[in-house]
Motif scaffolding. Structure first.
Motif, PDB file in Angstrom:
ATOM      1  N   MET A  50     -40.293 -68.600  78.583  1.00 47.70           N
ATOM      2  CA  MET A  50     -40.095 -70.035  78.733  1.00 47.70           C
ATOM      3  C   MET A  50     -40.247 -70.385  80.209  1.00 47.70           C
ATOM      4  SD  MET A  50     -36.769 -72.427  77.904  1.00 47.70           S
ATOM      5  CE  MET A  50     -36.738 -72.018  76.203  1.00 47.70           C
ATOM      6  N   ASN A  51     -41.124 -71.294  80.486  1.00 50.42           N
ATOM      7  CA  ASN A  51     -41.300 -71.682  81.879  1.00 50.42           C
ATOM      8  C   ASN A  51     -40.354 -72.830  82.233  1.00 50.42           C
ATOM      9  OD1 ASN A  51     -42.417 -73.839  80.643  1.00 50.42           O
ATOM     10  ND2 ASN A  51     -44.498 -73.481  81.316  1.00 50.42           N
ATOM     11  N   PHE A  52     -40.394 -73.220  83.507  1.00 50.59           N
ATOM     12  CA  PHE A  52     -39.453 -74.217  83.994  1.00 50.59           C
ATOM     13  C   PHE A  52     -39.699 -75.584  83.363  1.00 50.59           C
ATOM     14  CE2 PHE A  52     -38.265 -77.506  87.049  1.00 50.59           C
ATOM     15  CZ  PHE A  52     -36.917 -77.249  87.128  1.00 50.59           C
ATOM     16  N   GLU A  53     -40.941 -75.936  83.130  1.00 48.06           N
ATOM     17  CA  GLU A  53     -41.232 -77.264  82.572  1.00 48.06           C
ATOM     18  C   GLU A  53     -40.683 -77.408  81.160  1.00 48.06           C
ATOM     19  OE1 GLU A  53     -45.076 -80.090  81.701  1.00 48.06           O
ATOM     20  OE2 GLU A  53     -45.164 -78.598  83.290  1.00 48.06           O
ATOM     21  N   ASN A  54     -40.804 -76.370  80.343  1.00 43.18           N
ATOM     22  CA  ASN A  54     -40.229 -76.418  78.995  1.00 43.18           C
ATOM     23  C   ASN A  54     -38.711 -76.518  79.040  1.00 43.18           C
ATOM     24  OD1 ASN A  54     -42.722 -76.303  77.825  1.00 43.18           O
ATOM     25  ND2 ASN A  54     -42.665 -74.084  77.500  1.00 43.18           N
ATOM     26  N   PHE A  55     -38.092 -75.747  79.944  1.00 41.52           N
ATOM     27  CA  PHE A  55     -36.643 -75.815  80.095  1.00 41.52           C
ATOM     28  C   PHE A  55     -36.203 -77.210  80.535  1.00 41.52           C
ATOM     29  CE2 PHE A  55     -32.860 -75.352  82.792  1.00 41.52           C
ATOM     30  CZ  PHE A  55     -31.973 -74.903  81.820  1.00 41.52           C
ATOM     31  N   PHE A  56     -36.976 -77.822  81.431  1.00 46.91           N
ATOM     32  CA  PHE A  56     -36.646 -79.173  81.907  1.00 46.91           C
ATOM     33  C   PHE A  56     -36.658 -80.169  80.760  1.00 46.91           C
ATOM     34  CE2 PHE A  56     -38.108 -83.301  83.508  1.00 46.91           C
ATOM     35  CZ  PHE A  56     -37.109 -83.577  84.414  1.00 46.91           C
ATOM     36  N   TRP A  57     -37.679 -80.126  79.908  1.00 41.59           N
ATOM     37  CA  TRP A  57     -37.773 -81.087  78.810  1.00 41.59           C
ATOM     38  C   TRP A  57     -36.734 -80.824  77.733  1.00 41.59           C
ATOM     39  CZ3 TRP A  57     -39.590 -85.455  79.805  1.00 41.59           C
ATOM     40  CH2 TRP A  57     -40.611 -85.608  80.710  1.00 41.59           C
ATOM     41  N   ILE A  58     -36.404 -79.567  77.483  1.00 39.55           N
ATOM     42  CA  ILE A  58     -35.345 -79.267  76.517  1.00 39.55           C
ATOM     43  C   ILE A  58     -34.005 -79.786  77.028  1.00 39.55           C
ATOM     44  CG2 ILE A  58     -34.030 -77.370  75.495  1.00 39.55           C
ATOM     45  CD1 ILE A  58     -36.682 -75.851  75.288  1.00 39.55           C
ATOM     46  N   LEU A  59     -33.766 -79.607  78.326  1.00 36.13           N
ATOM     47  CA  LEU A  59     -32.527 -80.123  78.925  1.00 36.13           C
ATOM     48  C   LEU A  59     -32.489 -81.646  78.860  1.00 36.13           C
ATOM     49  CD1 LEU A  59     -29.938 -79.310  80.372  1.00 36.13           C
ATOM     50  CD2 LEU A  59     -31.187 -79.476  82.522  1.00 36.13           C
ATOM     51  N   GLN A  60     -33.618 -82.298  79.095  1.00 38.13           N
ATOM     52  CA  GLN A  60     -33.682 -83.761  79.005  1.00 38.13           C
ATOM     53  C   GLN A  60     -33.362 -84.249  77.597  1.00 38.13           C
ATOM     54  OE1 GLN A  60     -34.474 -86.196  81.420  1.00 38.13           O
ATOM     55  NE2 GLN A  60     -33.954 -84.474  82.733  1.00 38.13           N
ATOM     56  N   ILE A  61     -33.856 -83.527  76.604  1.00 41.84           N
ATOM     57  CA  ILE A  61     -33.583 -83.920  75.207  1.00 41.84           C
ATOM     58  C   ILE A  61     -32.101 -83.769  74.892  1.00 41.84           C
ATOM     59  CG2 ILE A  61     -33.986 -83.241  72.809  1.00 41.84           C
ATOM     60  CD1 ILE A  61     -36.901 -82.621  73.694  1.00 41.84           C
ATOM     61  N   PHE A  62     -31.478 -82.674  75.334  1.00 38.48           N
ATOM     62  CA  PHE A  62     -30.044 -82.490  75.086  1.00 38.48           C
ATOM     63  C   PHE A  62     -29.216 -83.553  75.797  1.00 38.48           C
ATOM     64  CE2 PHE A  62     -30.976 -78.024  73.835  1.00 38.48           C
ATOM     65  CZ  PHE A  62     -30.405 -78.107  72.582  1.00 38.48           C
ATOM     66  N   ILE A  63     -29.583 -83.888  77.012  1.00 39.06           N
ATOM     67  CA  ILE A  63     -28.842 -84.916  77.740  1.00 39.06           C
ATOM     68  C   ILE A  63     -29.015 -86.274  77.058  1.00 39.06           C
ATOM     69  CG2 ILE A  63     -28.721 -86.188  79.912  1.00 39.06           C
ATOM     70  CD1 ILE A  63     -29.432 -83.555  81.318  1.00 39.06           C
ATOM     71  N   ALA A  64     -30.220 -86.571  76.614  1.00 40.06           N
ATOM     72  CA  ALA A  64     -30.452 -87.846  75.921  1.00 40.06           C
ATOM     73  C   ALA A  64     -29.652 -87.922  74.627  1.00 40.06           C
ATOM     74  CB  ALA A  64     -31.936 -88.021  75.643  1.00 40.06           C
ATOM     75  N   ILE A  65     -29.601 -86.822  73.891  1.00 39.94           N
ATOM     76  CA  ILE A  65     -28.798 -86.799  72.660  1.00 39.94           C
ATOM     77  C   ILE A  65     -27.316 -86.996  72.995  1.00 39.94           C
ATOM     78  CG2 ILE A  65     -28.008 -85.296  70.788  1.00 39.94           C
ATOM     79  CD1 ILE A  65     -30.874 -84.144  70.736  1.00 39.94           C
ATOM     80  N   GLY A  66     -26.861 -86.369  74.064  1.00 39.77           N
ATOM     81  CA  GLY A  66     -25.467 -86.546  74.490  1.00 39.77           C
ATOM     82  C   GLY A  66     -25.162 -87.967  74.899  1.00 39.77           C
ATOM     83  N   LEU A  67     -26.091 -88.589  75.625  1.00 35.73           N
ATOM     84  CA  LEU A  67     -25.883 -89.972  76.056  1.00 35.73           C
ATOM     85  C   LEU A  67     -25.845 -90.913  74.859  1.00 35.73           C
ATOM     86  CD1 LEU A  67     -28.192 -90.138  79.199  1.00 35.73           C
ATOM     87  CD2 LEU A  67     -25.709 -90.305  79.163  1.00 35.73           C
ATOM     88  N   ILE A  68     -26.792 -90.761  73.958  1.00 38.49           N
ATOM     89  CA  ILE A  68     -26.835 -91.646  72.787  1.00 38.49           C
ATOM     90  C   ILE A  68     -25.628 -91.404  71.884  1.00 38.49           C
ATOM     91  CG2 ILE A  68     -28.146 -92.159  70.687  1.00 38.49           C
ATOM     92  CD1 ILE A  68     -30.692 -91.579  72.341  1.00 38.49           C
ATOM     93  N   GLY A  69     -25.290 -90.140  71.669  1.00 42.15           N
ATOM     94  CA  GLY A  69     -24.149 -89.829  70.798  1.00 42.15           C
ATOM     95  C   GLY A  69     -22.830 -90.332  71.354  1.00 42.15           C
ATOM     96  N   SER A  70     -22.616 -90.139  72.651  1.00 41.17           N
ATOM     97  CA  SER A  70     -21.350 -90.591  73.235  1.00 41.17           C
ATOM     98  C   SER A  70     -21.274 -92.109  73.311  1.00 41.17           C
ATOM     99  CB  SER A  70     -21.148 -89.973  74.612  1.00 41.17           C
ATOM    100  OG  SER A  70     -22.181 -90.384  75.490  1.00 41.17           O
ATOM    101  N   SER A  71     -22.396 -92.777  73.522  1.00 41.69           N
ATOM    102  CA  SER A  71     -22.356 -94.239  73.558  1.00 41.69           C
ATOM    103  C   SER A  71     -22.090 -94.813  72.172  1.00 41.69           C
ATOM    104  CB  SER A  71     -23.645 -94.797  74.152  1.00 41.69           C
ATOM    105  OG  SER A  71     -24.752 -94.455  73.340  1.00 41.69           O
ATOM    106  N   ILE A  72     -22.693 -94.225  71.148  1.00 39.07           N
ATOM    107  CA  ILE A  72     -22.421 -94.688  69.779  1.00 39.07           C
ATOM    108  C   ILE A  72     -20.961 -94.415  69.419  1.00 39.07           C
ATOM    109  CG2 ILE A  72     -22.942 -94.236  67.347  1.00 39.07           C
ATOM    110  CD1 ILE A  72     -25.878 -93.851  68.210  1.00 39.07           C
TER     111      ILE A  72
END
Length: 87
Positions: free
Chosen positions: A1-23
């Protein structure tokens, strides 16, 4: 896994956390649970700022958004009642 894939996976988890906690903050009927959900939102947002290479903004968001604001809301909730005062 390269850094770019890790970056996008982390972005998806953070986005899910933001949306879930706001809801959750909107849907909770218990005020303390809603405040905790808002604190989780602020922490996820501070992680996002750190990932986007803005560590000073991340520290400010974590300190003010998650810490100070949460404490102020909890103190305000503690000093209120759910009973209506009739004079």
């Amino acid at each position: 896994m390269n850094f770019e894939n890790f970056f996008w996976i982390l972005q998806i988890f953070i986005a899910i956390g933001l949306i879930g906690s706001s809801i959750a903050a909107i849907r909770f009927k218990n005020l303390i649970a809603a405040v905790i959900a808002m604190a989780v939102f602020s922490l996820a947002l501070s992680v996002e700022f750190y990932v986007l290479q803005a560590p000073d903004v991340a520290i400010a968001e974590a300190g003010v958004g998650a810490g100070l604001t949460t404490a102020m809301y909890l103190l305000a909730i503690r000093n209120t009642t759910d009973e209506e005062v009739v004079e």
